[in-house]
Design a protein around this motif. Sequence first.
Motif, PDB file in Angstrom:
ATOM      1  N   GLU A 102       7.457  -4.681  -2.928  1.00 45.16           N
ATOM      2  CA  GLU A 102       7.125  -4.471  -1.520  1.00 45.16           C
ATOM      3  C   GLU A 102       8.422  -4.152  -0.770  1.00 45.16           C
ATOM      4  O   GLU A 102       9.054  -5.038  -0.216  1.00 45.16           O
ATOM      5  CB  GLU A 102       6.450  -5.709  -0.944  1.00 45.16           C
ATOM      6  CG  GLU A 102       5.139  -6.029  -1.639  1.00 45.16           C
ATOM      7  CD  GLU A 102       4.428  -7.193  -0.991  1.00 45.16           C
ATOM      8  OE1 GLU A 102       4.348  -7.226   0.250  1.00 45.16           O
ATOM      9  OE2 GLU A 102       3.948  -8.054  -1.730  1.00 45.16           O
ATOM     10  N   LEU A 105      11.340  -1.606   4.997  1.00 46.20           N
ATOM     11  CA  LEU A 105      11.197  -0.339   5.705  1.00 46.20           C
ATOM     12  C   LEU A 105      12.548   0.336   5.924  1.00 46.20           C
ATOM     13  O   LEU A 105      12.702   1.515   5.689  1.00 46.20           O
ATOM     14  CB  LEU A 105      10.507  -0.576   7.046  1.00 46.20           C
ATOM     15  CG  LEU A 105      10.283   0.636   7.928  1.00 46.20           C
ATOM     16  CD1 LEU A 105       9.342   1.608   7.251  1.00 46.20           C
ATOM     17  CD2 LEU A 105       9.728   0.225   9.273  1.00 46.20           C
ATOM     18  N   ARG A 156       4.558  -4.332   7.891  1.00 52.42           N
ATOM     19  CA  ARG A 156       5.683  -3.695   7.190  1.00 52.42           C
ATOM     20  C   ARG A 156       6.838  -4.678   7.181  1.00 52.42           C
ATOM     21  O   ARG A 156       6.977  -5.509   8.063  1.00 52.42           O
ATOM     22  CB  ARG A 156       6.143  -2.427   7.920  1.00 52.42           C
ATOM     23  CG  ARG A 156       5.103  -1.371   8.197  1.00 52.42           C
ATOM     24  CD  ARG A 156       4.720  -0.505   7.030  1.00 52.42           C
ATOM     25  NE  ARG A 156       5.773   0.206   6.370  1.00 52.42           N
ATOM     26  CZ  ARG A 156       6.128   1.464   6.586  1.00 52.42           C
ATOM     27  NH1 ARG A 156       5.521   2.163   7.512  1.00 52.42           N
ATOM     28  NH2 ARG A 156       7.087   2.015   5.883  1.00 52.42           N
TER      29      ARG A 156
END
Length: 179
Positions: A102, A105, A156
């Motif tokens: 994951e 950003l 995010r």
Amino acid sequence: MYEKLQQNAQQNGFVVQYDETCLERKELATTGLVPFTIVRGTLDNSIPQTVLDNAPYDTVITSFSLCTAEDPATSLKNIVRLLKPGGTYIFIEHILHPPEDEPLLVDGKDVNAKFWRRMQKIANPLWRICGHGCEIIRETAKAIDNTPGWETVSYRYARISDNFLSYFVPMVFGKAIKR
């Protein structure tokens, strides 16, 4: 709130009030202003009665709150409880570094997530003291995702910069819509 900010809010159609000075909904209706209530503290078991009395809300926003909440699970349940059906929860929180699958950003280079998660766990006891109770090892996105009552949850991961300290405090930001 600072006086000029208060005036600016009112000029733009908002009334900003703190939890202990909340006006009843019927009183606000006469002003023509949109209420924006700032609640001091956490949303665990100490929600002011005026906030409860004025529920449900269209939107609840938390900013670096769940990292210091004594009981984040209870806080999240209360957020769901305070929202009307279809209401929006907007959040930005400190988190434990996300797993390798994951990505962050804002991340221009490879980050050893496993290493930084370990570093956060080592630093957390001191961080709690220096950061007024902030826990940098909570998996807040998962906690929000796993709280019953959401129709959708989207988020995010991010770091605010590429400096050394930002590796210790990655963030999650997003929104959840109540069922």
